[in-house]
Each structure stands twice: as structure tokens, then as C-alpha cells.
Design an enzyme around this catalytic site. Structure first.
Site, PDB file in Angstrom:
ATOM      1  N   GLU A   1       0.828  -1.211   0.000  1.00  0.00           N
ATOM      2  CA  GLU A   1       0.000   0.000   0.000  1.00  0.00           C
ATOM      3  C   GLU A   1       0.859   1.255   0.000  1.00  0.00           C
ATOM      4  O   GLU A   1       1.980   1.246   0.526  1.00  0.00           O
ATOM      5  CB  GLU A   1      -0.879   0.003   1.254  1.00  0.00           C
ATOM      6  CG  GLU A   1      -1.905  -1.112   1.302  1.00  0.00           C
ATOM      7  CD  GLU A   1      -2.926  -1.000   0.193  1.00  0.00           C
ATOM      8  OE1 GLU A   1      -3.427   0.118  -0.038  1.00  0.00           O
ATOM      9  OE2 GLU A   1      -3.219  -2.023  -0.450  1.00  0.00           O
TER      10      GLU A   1
ATOM     11  N   VAL B   1     -12.392   2.824 -13.088  1.00  0.00           N
ATOM     12  CA  VAL B   1     -12.966   2.038 -12.000  1.00  0.00           C
ATOM     13  C   VAL B   1     -12.441   2.613 -10.700  1.00  0.00           C
ATOM     14  O   VAL B   1     -11.224   2.721 -10.509  1.00  0.00           O
ATOM     15  CB  VAL B   1     -12.581   0.542 -12.099  1.00  0.00           C
ATOM     16  CG1 VAL B   1     -13.181  -0.233 -10.940  1.00  0.00           C
ATOM     17  CG2 VAL B   1     -13.030  -0.041 -13.426  1.00  0.00           C
TER      18      VAL B   1
ATOM     19  N   SER C   1     -13.246   2.845  -6.327  1.00  0.00           N
ATOM     20  CA  SER C   1     -14.101   2.400  -5.222  1.00  0.00           C
ATOM     21  C   SER C   1     -14.335   3.519  -4.216  1.00  0.00           C
ATOM     22  O   SER C   1     -15.448   3.705  -3.745  1.00  0.00           O
ATOM     23  CB  SER C   1     -13.499   1.174  -4.539  1.00  0.00           C
ATOM     24  OG  SER C   1     -12.160   1.407  -4.204  1.00  0.00           O
TER      25      SER C   1
ATOM     26  N   ARG D   1      -6.820  12.926  -8.216  1.00  0.00           N
ATOM     27  CA  ARG D   1      -7.455  12.120  -9.266  1.00  0.00           C
ATOM     28  C   ARG D   1      -8.934  12.462  -9.418  1.00  0.00           C
ATOM     29  O   ARG D   1      -9.480  12.406 -10.513  1.00  0.00           O
ATOM     30  CB  ARG D   1      -7.276  10.625  -9.004  1.00  0.00           C
ATOM     31  CG  ARG D   1      -7.896  10.107  -7.736  1.00  0.00           C
ATOM     32  CD  ARG D   1      -7.750   8.600  -7.662  1.00  0.00           C
ATOM     33  NE  ARG D   1      -8.410   8.060  -6.470  1.00  0.00           N
ATOM     34  CZ  ARG D   1      -8.566   6.784  -6.233  1.00  0.00           C
ATOM     35  NH1 ARG D   1      -8.107   5.889  -7.084  1.00  0.00           N
ATOM     36  NH2 ARG D   1      -9.168   6.360  -5.145  1.00  0.00           N
TER      37      ARG D   1
ATOM     38  N   TYR E   1      -8.108   4.116 -20.652  1.00  0.00           N
ATOM     39  CA  TYR E   1      -8.458   3.791 -19.276  1.00  0.00           C
ATOM     40  C   TYR E   1      -7.747   4.772 -18.353  1.00  0.00           C
ATOM     41  O   TYR E   1      -6.549   5.051 -18.539  1.00  0.00           O
ATOM     42  CB  TYR E   1      -8.051   2.354 -18.926  1.00  0.00           C
ATOM     43  CG  TYR E   1      -8.436   2.016 -17.509  1.00  0.00           C
ATOM     44  CD1 TYR E   1      -9.765   1.739 -17.180  1.00  0.00           C
ATOM     45  CD2 TYR E   1      -7.491   2.018 -16.480  1.00  0.00           C
ATOM     46  CE1 TYR E   1     -10.141   1.477 -15.874  1.00  0.00           C
ATOM     47  CE2 TYR E   1      -7.862   1.760 -15.171  1.00  0.00           C
ATOM     48  CZ  TYR E   1      -9.194   1.490 -14.878  1.00  0.00           C
ATOM     49  OH  TYR E   1      -9.562   1.247 -13.576  1.00  0.00           O
TER      50      TYR E   1
ATOM     51  N   TYR F   1       4.773   4.287  -6.662  1.00  0.00           N
ATOM     52  CA  TYR F   1       3.499   3.584  -6.522  1.00  0.00           C
ATOM     53  C   TYR F   1       2.718   3.530  -7.838  1.00  0.00           C
ATOM     54  O   TYR F   1       2.036   4.471  -8.231  1.00  0.00           O
ATOM     55  CB  TYR F   1       2.640   4.222  -5.416  1.00  0.00           C
ATOM     56  CG  TYR F   1       1.350   3.452  -5.173  1.00  0.00           C
ATOM     57  CD1 TYR F   1       1.395   2.129  -4.740  1.00  0.00           C
ATOM     58  CD2 TYR F   1       0.112   4.029  -5.399  1.00  0.00           C
ATOM     59  CE1 TYR F   1       0.237   1.403  -4.531  1.00  0.00           C
ATOM     60  CE2 TYR F   1      -1.063   3.312  -5.191  1.00  0.00           C
ATOM     61  CZ  TYR F   1      -0.984   1.996  -4.755  1.00  0.00           C
ATOM     62  OH  TYR F   1      -2.140   1.283  -4.564  1.00  0.00           O
TER      63      TYR F   1
ATOM     64  N   GLU G   1      -1.990  -2.134  -9.816  1.00  0.00           N
ATOM     65  CA  GLU G   1      -2.666  -2.963 -10.823  1.00  0.00           C
ATOM     66  C   GLU G   1      -3.567  -2.124 -11.730  1.00  0.00           C
ATOM     67  O   GLU G   1      -4.019  -2.608 -12.760  1.00  0.00           O
ATOM     68  CB  GLU G   1      -3.447  -4.090 -10.134  1.00  0.00           C
ATOM     69  CG  GLU G   1      -4.812  -3.732  -9.560  1.00  0.00           C
ATOM     70  CD  GLU G   1      -4.755  -2.855  -8.320  1.00  0.00           C
ATOM     71  OE1 GLU G   1      -3.669  -2.771  -7.702  1.00  0.00           O
ATOM     72  OE2 GLU G   1      -5.787  -2.243  -7.959  1.00  0.00           O
ATOM     73  N   LYS G   2      -3.802  -0.868 -11.349  1.00  0.00           N
ATOM     74  CA  LYS G   2      -4.614   0.005 -12.207  1.00  0.00           C
ATOM     75  C   LYS G   2      -3.928   0.223 -13.564  1.00  0.00           C
ATOM     76  O   LYS G   2      -4.599   0.469 -14.566  1.00  0.00           O
ATOM     77  CB  LYS G   2      -4.848   1.351 -11.523  1.00  0.00           C
ATOM     78  CG  LYS G   2      -5.679   1.231 -10.262  1.00  0.00           C
ATOM     79  CD  LYS G   2      -5.731   2.538  -9.505  1.00  0.00           C
ATOM     80  CE  LYS G   2      -6.345   2.382  -8.129  1.00  0.00           C
ATOM     81  NZ  LYS G   2      -5.407   1.714  -7.176  1.00  0.00           N
TER      82      LYS G   2
END
Ligand SMILES: *[C@@H]1O[C@H](CO)[C@@H](O)[C@H](O)[C@H]1NC(C)=O
Ligand SMILES: *[C@@H]1O[C@H](CO)[C@@H](O)[C@H](O)[C@H]1NC(C)=O
Ligand SMILES: *[C@@H]1O[C@H](CO)[C@@H](O)[C@H](O)[C@H]1NC(C)=O
Length: 348
Positions: A124, A180, A182, A190, A229, A240, A243-244
Site C-alpha cells: 500500500e 474504476v 471504489s 485524481r 483507461y 506507486y 494494478e490500475k
């Protein structure tokens, strides 16, 4: 019979022998290389024991058998989550999240062999690593996506050699851009970029935030319908890249628009000409203009997929594969190192 009659035959034999020599040498070299690459055993051929103190985020996987060898070709490397192995474990791995919320505690009451190393593990970014200070002076090593960690485990990497086939051209795509997400925190860069960008280009938003969750098996098919995307990281911090980028964008074969570490960091790890960086543009309007240009220009669009001919992507998702990497790195791990200021290191 005069001897010279056999000369042509003799010469032919010599030529054949000489011409096959390089091939023979090459062959044995290749075989040696393959052997080394498939079984990169630790320098000491001794078996290493890696104890995972608790599973990250409470989800466990089978460790029975010789997983590192069976799944990843890494020999002499044994993973266990059985705490009774503690006295003889070479490395004990602690995932940060469960320490920070006290779901698990450090075995400070147990005697600690000086030969044993404790590994701090987190994939993280700093914002998600709470309560690090209480762990100062405890760990010998760190394991993270950071390139300056003792064991670096990226979310993905670029390898030489052509990879996936089946590039779908811009013409076949039914959606402009998707994202995508959450959680959205107001003021997050962002979110700010998205809010302005969506005024100029259509963006399909999925995930918990917009109450449009995508099940795992729908994720890549949905993203792959889009030209772009938004690989926007939740924080712009050193190294950092999650997986995005590696999964959501590259595996869906779409062009990632990235927001995260600086362009040079992306350039060092991602394939050549494979992404569009938000920071390359003076304003969101300029970014939108560029995206529209690439979308309309078949050649410009396909430029972003040329790397598939020379490079491929490997993603790391299984915690076991990550843990097996410790054994490859073990011979070169520093001895007698202690992170007196882990908090400082994490938040650097
Ligand atoms: C390592 O483990 C394997 C499998 O358990 C065992 O057969 C082998 O003898 C061990 N090697 C050493 C050096 O202990
Ligand atoms: C890890 O740190 C402890 C001190 O906290 C030390 O006693 C031990 O030798 C270190 N282990 C390794 C493998 O360096
Ligand atoms: C976040 O928003 C508040 C008010 O909405 C503002 O005062 C503050 O400067 C913002 N912070 C950043 C980092 O943009």
C-alpha cells in the site's frame, strides 16, 4: 588408391564438423541459461523457511507441498503459515495492515534468534499505512512495491519478448474512456482531474463510488471496450504504480492515461510509448484535446500498441509468488540491519 582421391571427402567432413561447432556451443549455452533461469536456487543450497505470521487482509491460500518450486520454479524455499515453525524460520513476514489495526500482534514475547530476520510487508502507499511509528526499531527488512525496499515486489513488470496477440483497433471500440474507482476523497488530485476531464470527454465510471460495481470476470472485458483507461492512483507517491496500470489498462489492451509518480518513473518500468501522462499537459483541456486527437487518428492510436511486438507484461497478484521472491533475494539481504525509523522510511 592414391590418397588424394579421398581429399574431397575428408575436406567435406572437416567443414561439416567445423560448421556445426558454433551450433553445439550455442546449444549448450542456451541449455545452461535455461537451467539457471528456471531454477535460480539461493547461493547457499540450504533450504529457507519463510514464515508468514498472518495472511494479508485475512484471505489465506494453500501452502501445502513445495509451492515455490511447483508454481514458480524457485527451489529450496518453503513457505509456511504455521506459527510453531517460528523458532527455526529464517524470515518471519508481517503484513502491515493487520499490525496497524491490532488484528495481529508482534511476537515480542518470544525469544528471537539473531540469525532470524523480520520482514515488514506492505503493498500500500503511505496514506494507507497507519501507525507505522510503533514499529520503529523492530524490522530488519522491508518488502514493498518501492524500488528501494530490501525485497521489491512490483504490481507488474515489463519483460523483453513479444507478448499478447489480438490487438483490437480503435475502430472496434464502443466507449471512449473508463475508470474504476471504489473510494473517492474530495480534493484528491485524481478526483479533481476526473471532475474537469468529464466535461470534455465521455468517461464511463464503474466501481463502488458510482454504485456500479464490476465483478472480477467483467472487469477486463468492460475496460477493453474503451479507447482509454484512467489509471489514476489514489496517491501520487514514489514508485506507486498499481494494478490500475498493469492489469486494468495493459491486460485490457487499452491506452492508460496515468496519474501517479512522475513520467520518468513510469518510463523506467512501463513499455516504451505505452501510456499518456496527465502531467504532460498544462491543463485538463489540453489533455482532452490530445485524447480526442489520438482517438480520431488510427495511426496515432496504434502507435501506443507497437510495444506488444517487442515487450510483454508480467503481473504479480498471488501473495505466494511474492513471498517466494524473498528466497531469490535472501543471499543478498543486508545482515544486522534494523529499521530504527521505519516511519521515516515509509513516509519518505
Ligand atoms: C531440503 O528439503 C527437501 C524437501 O523437504 C529435502 O529433500 C532436502 O534434503 C532438504 N535439503 C537440505 C539441505 O536440508
Ligand atoms: C534483526 O534485528 C535483530 C535486532 O532487532 C538482530 O538481533 C538480528 O540479528 C537481525 N537479524 C538479521 C538476520 O540481521
Ligand atoms: C481542499 O479543499 C479545501 C476546501 O474545499 C481547500 O481549502 C483546500 O485548499 C483544498 N486542499 C487541497 C490540497 O487542494
Amino acid at each position: 588408391e592414391p590418397i588424394w582421391k579421398f581429399l574431397p571427402l575428408f575436406l567435406l567432413a572437416v567443414i561439416l564438423l567445423l560448421s556445426s561447432l558454433p551450433l553445439l556451443v550455442y546449444h549448450s549455452l542456451v541449455i545452461q541459461m535455461l537451467h539457471v533461469q528456471q531454477y535460480p536456487a539461493p547461493a547457499s543450497q540450504r533450504n529457507l523457511s519463510i514464515l508468514l505470521w498472518h495472511w494479508p487482509f485475512g484471505r489465506s491460500y494453500s501452502l501445502s507441498g513445495n509451492k515455490c518450486l511447483e508454481m514458480y520454479g524457485i527451489g529450496h524455499c518453503f513457505l509456511t503459515d504455521d506459527r510453531s515453525a517460528y523458532p527455526t524460520a529464517d524470515v518471519v513476514v508481517f503484513h502491515h495492515q493487520e499490525l496497524s489495526n491490532a488484528a495481529s500482534i508482534l511476537p515480542m514475547h518470544l525469544p528471537r534468534s539473531t540469525a532470524q530476520g523480520w520482514m515488514w510487508l506492505s503493498m500500500e502507499p503511505p496514506v494507507n499505512n497507519a501507525n507505522v511509528k510503533q514499529l520503529n526499531g523492530v524490522f530488519n527488512w522491508t518488502m514493498s512495491y518501492r524500488r528501494d525496499a530490501d525485497v521489491t515486489i512490483p504490481y507488474g513488470e515489463t519483460l523483453p519478448g513479444a507478448g499478447m496477440q489480438g490487438f483490437q483497433s480503435a475502430l472496434k471500440r464502443s466507449c471512449f474512456a473508463s475508470w474504476v474507482v471504489s473510494k473517492s476523497k474530495p480534493n484528491q488530485t485524481r478526483v479533481n482531474v476526473y471532475q474537469s476531464l468529464q466535461k470534455y470527454i465521455p468517461i464511463q465510471v464503474y466501481g463502488k463510488w458510482k454504485k456500479k460495481p464490476l465483478p472480477d470476470d467483467r472487469l477486463l472485458p468492460t475496460i477493453s471496450k474503451c479507447l482509454f483507461y484512467l489509471s489514476f492512483e489514489n496517491s501520487e507517491t514514489k514508485d506507486y504504480i498499481s494494478e490500475k496500470l498493469w492489469r486494468n489498462a495493459f491486460q485490457a489492451r487499452t491506452i492508460p492515461v496515468v496519474l501517479g509518480p512522475s513520467r520518468p518513473t513510469y518510463e523506467e518500468v512501463a513499455p516504451p510509448h505505452s501510456f499518456i501522462h496527465v502531467a504532460d499537459f498544462k491543463s485538463v483541456v489540453e489533455l482532452a484535446v490530445y485524447l480526442n486527437h489520438v482517438a480520431a487518428d488510427k495511426q496515432a492510436y496504434e502507435e501506443y500498441f507497437k510495444w506488444h511486438k517487442t515487450h510483454r507484461i508480467k503481473t504479480y497478484t498471488d501473495w505466494r509468488e511474492r513471498l517466494c521472491q524473498i528466497c531469490l533475494k535472501y543471499p543478498s539481504l543486508p545482515t544486522s540491519k534494523v529499521y530504527q525509523d521505519l516511519d521515516g522510511w515509509v513516509n519518505r
